[in-house]
Structure formats: C-alpha cells, structure tokens
Design a protein around this motif. Structure first.
Motif, PDB file in Angstrom:
ATOM      1  N   ASP A  44       0.827  -1.198   0.000  1.00  0.00           N
ATOM      2  CA  ASP A  44       0.000   0.000   0.000  1.00  0.00           C
ATOM      3  C   ASP A  44       0.869   1.258   0.000  1.00  0.00           C
ATOM      4  OD1 ASP A  44      -2.522  -1.187  -0.144  1.00  0.00           O
ATOM      5  OD2 ASP A  44      -2.572  -1.559   2.009  1.00  0.00           O
ATOM      6  N   LYS A  46       2.727   4.319  -1.420  1.00  0.00           N
ATOM      7  CA  LYS A  46       2.411   5.178  -2.571  1.00  0.00           C
ATOM      8  C   LYS A  46       3.543   5.260  -3.584  1.00  0.00           C
ATOM      9  CE  LYS A  46       3.823   9.383  -0.218  1.00  0.00           C
ATOM     10  NZ  LYS A  46       3.396  10.652   0.318  1.00  0.00           N
ATOM     11  N   ARG A  52      -2.209   3.853  -6.763  1.00  0.00           N
ATOM     12  CA  ARG A  52      -3.016   3.294  -5.663  1.00  0.00           C
ATOM     13  C   ARG A  52      -3.897   2.138  -6.108  1.00  0.00           C
ATOM     14  NH1 ARG A  52      -0.627   3.377  -2.210  1.00  0.00           N
ATOM     15  NH2 ARG A  52      -2.213   3.276  -0.660  1.00  0.00           N
ATOM     16  N   THR A  68      -2.070  -2.959  -4.716  1.00  0.00           N
ATOM     17  CA  THR A  68      -2.439  -2.724  -3.322  1.00  0.00           C
ATOM     18  C   THR A  68      -3.115  -3.976  -2.769  1.00  0.00           C
ATOM     19  OG1 THR A  68      -4.608  -1.843  -3.899  1.00  0.00           O
ATOM     20  CG2 THR A  68      -2.781  -0.250  -3.709  1.00  0.00           C
TER      21      THR A  68
END
Length: 95
Positions: A44, A46, A52, A68
């Motif tokens: 997760d 960035k 995302r 993700t």
C-alpha cells in the motif's frame, strides 16, 4: 565426480540497488521483487503503487506488478475459493 547446480537469483548487494522509485528506501524492496521474478508485489506504499491500484515496473528486462492489498482482495482473489485452501500448514510455519 559429482556436481550440482541450483537455480537462484543473482547476488544482491544493497549498496548497488538502482534508483527505481521516488523513495530510495523502497528501491531495495522493488529490486528484490524484480530480481526474484516475483509474480506480484503487494504493497500500500504510494511509491511502489503510485496510482493506488496497480503499477507495472520494468528494469533490465525484468517485470514486476505492484498492487495494493485492496486490489488483491477485490480484483485478483474474487474468483478464488479461499474456503478450499487447507490452512493447517500455518501451524508449522508459526513455530
């Protein structure tokens, strides 16, 4: 005379990890996934998954897809029958 060879990843020197992301701390994680021929890198972060959702990384002819955890659960595993998986081996993995 007997000889053997075992498949493996190239040697790994943390000091020679190329710059791949906008965060130098994430480069070793991504580079490890690339040289290890990982099917998926689940994160997760960035910098590893900039949109995302899902990001394709390429370096020196190697490819890794970073997704993700939400994408994994909702899009990649939605057709898997998780109830059919025998999780009894987890008891041995957590010794």
């Amino acid at each position: 005379m007997r000889s053997s060879a075992s498949p493996g990843t190239p040697s790994f020197d943390p000091d020679t990890v190329p710059t791949l992301t906008q965060d130098r701390k994430d480069d070793a994680i991504l580079y490890t996934a690339l040289v290890g021929d990982a099917d998926l890198l689940i994160s997760d972060d960035k910098h590893l998954v900039p949109d995302r959702h899902e990001h394709l990384w390429e370096h020196d002819g190697r490819v890794a897809v970073a997704i993700t955890f939400d994408t994994l659960m909702n899009e990649r595993l939605d057709t898997a029958n998780l109830g059919a998986i025998d999780g009894s081996w987890l008891a041995f993995a957590h010794i």
